[in-house]
Design a protein around this motif. Structure first.
Motif: not given
Length: 443
Positions: A147-158, A229-242
């Motif tokens: 799970x951690x590896x996938x979450x870090x990959x998602x952060x890298x993609x975003x 990793x979960x905290x990092x992805x939450x930071x990205x998802x919850x602060x991003x706006x179009x």
């Protein structure tokens, strides 16, 4: 990697495509999936790397956008494949449940596929809030690592924005807007990832973080890595706006936060018990960092990142949901959370490495002070145990309002430094917001 990217970009694109296809294939073995995740985790940061001045068409990143900036682009397919891999039985969740099919992905059962109970789901595979769901016959440490590896990959993609100038952020058609295709594919309203997996992904990330016992930090490296990793992805998802072309009444560009599917999901949370679970979980993590300071240096880079990200997630949730702010202020966790927010400000004022944490705490206090119940909460006694000592403050006796005033006086009473003007202004606004409803200030 850089040589490969420059001299053989076509083969690099092919490798990325094959990895994404294998992750979505139903017959891919766990070992093959793991190799694909590792490949994407290693390659994605290099895919976006470029000089900010270079024309986008001349960078490798432009190849990730071929097929359009929407669902048909390569980066969108990679993001979707990674999100899908987070909920594969026998790989990242228990092997005791059925896999998600094309027919069921629009209505994923959180009671079987979420990582932990809490928000949006009362129990997962028989596990109640406060504990992570079982992993079946697969060792828990292995599942956590995957799970951690996938979450870090998602952060890298975003996170392609790090290769953009600040004046290109939140501008339609800019380099940032174009490179944000991966994040749009994950969080954009109506995208494949957010439509099919949005609710189970948000619940899994929040519940995993808020069920974690920080007292156990260091006992299991895979578990620690998963929470980080979960905290990092939450930071990205919850602060991003179009980006947007629309303007508000002042003529300034307005953020269309409604286009972020995860912010919308947060706004829809209305179960008070579940919101209190989140408030208590984040407060526990923030307090636990200080309690474990003897084992982990408070100013060390790893620990600093840990509680800074927890604070960012807290701020993002408060920004998205005024109801959550009211729940936090009236919860049993508030006295401890408030004391630790002031602690970080007190410590950070004396340590430059914590400057970002200090201002995040100020922003959190601003959001909390906008709540109607904030003044009444400050009228209560402070926590019986405080993480810092301050002249005039007696643990369990001094009101939280007095503690706030005393701290502000200690921090700003004898300084005229310009760099603290913004922080002082935040404290004054917080005090001003609380003043109409606070029941007396004794200092």
């Amino acid at each position: 990697m850089r040589t490969w990217r420059t001299e053989h970009p076509e083969t690099l694109v092919l490798v990325l495509q094959v990895a994404a296809d294998l992750l979505q294939a139903p017959n891919t073995t766990p070992d093959e999936r793991q190799r694909c995740v590792v490949v994407l985790l290693r390659l994605l940061p290099f895919c976006f790397e470029s000089e900010p001045e270079a024309p986008l068409a001349d960078t490798f990143a432009s190849r990730l956008l071929e097929g359009g900036s929407g669902e048909g682009s390569l980066i969108a397919k990679i993001v979707y494949a990674l999100v899908h891999s987070l909920f594969v039985p026998g790989f990242t969740i228990t092997d005791k449940v059925a896999p998600i099919s094309d027919e069921t992905q629009e209505d994923i059962n959180l009671a079987t596929h979420a990582w932990a109970a809490g928000v949006s789901v009362d129990a997962v595979c028989g596990t109640q809030p406060g504990a992570w769901a079982p992993c079946g016959s697969v060792p828990a440490a292995t599942v956590h690592q995957r799970r951690s590896a996938i979450l870090r990959a998602l952060v890298a993609a975003c996170c392609s924005d790090i290769f953009c100038h600040s004046n290109q952020l939140l501008v339609d058609g800019s380099r940032s807007d174009v490179l944000g295709a991966g994040l749009r594919a994950l969080a954009g309203s109506g995208s494949s990832s957010s439509s099919a997996y949005g609710k189970v992904l948000l619940a899994s990330l929040l519940n995993t973080v808020c069920s974690f016992d920080p007292a156990a930090r260091g006992a299991s490296a895979p578990a620690d890595s998963l929470v980080q990793a979960a905290l990092q992805l939450l930071c990205v998802l919850l602060t991003w706006k179009h980006c947007t072309n629309s303007s508000d009444s002042s003529g300034q560009d307005a953020w269309r936060s409604s286009e972020n599917a995860f912010i919308e999901l947060v706004r829809q949370l209305d179960n008070e018990q579940q919101l209190r679970f989140v408030a208590a979980g984040l407060a526990r993590i923030i307090a636990g960092v200080v309690a474990n300071d003897s084992a982990f240096s408070l100013f060390g880079s790893t620990t600093l990142t840990y509680y800074r990200e927890a604070l960012i997630v807290l701020w993002a949730l408060l920004t998205a949901s005024s109801r959550f702010a009211a729940v936090v202020v009236t919860s049993d966790a508030f006295p401890s959370l408030f004391a630790h927010l002031l602690f970080f400000v007190h410590q950070g004022r004396q340590n430059g490495t914590m400057a970002s944490v200090v201002h995040i705490c100020g922003l959190v206090l601003l959001r909390l002070s906008e709540c109607a119940e904030f003044g009444a909460a400050l009228s209560n006694k402070c926590a019986p145990r405080l993480p810092f000592s301050l002249a005039g403050v007696v643990a369990g006796t001094t009101t939280q309002a007095d503690m706030l005033v005393l701290l502000a006086s200690a921090l700003f009473g004898n300084t005229s430094a310009v760099e603290y003007d913004a922080l002082l202004e935040m404290f004054l606004v917080v005090l001003g917001n609380a003043a109409p409803t606070v029941c007396g200030i004794g200092v």
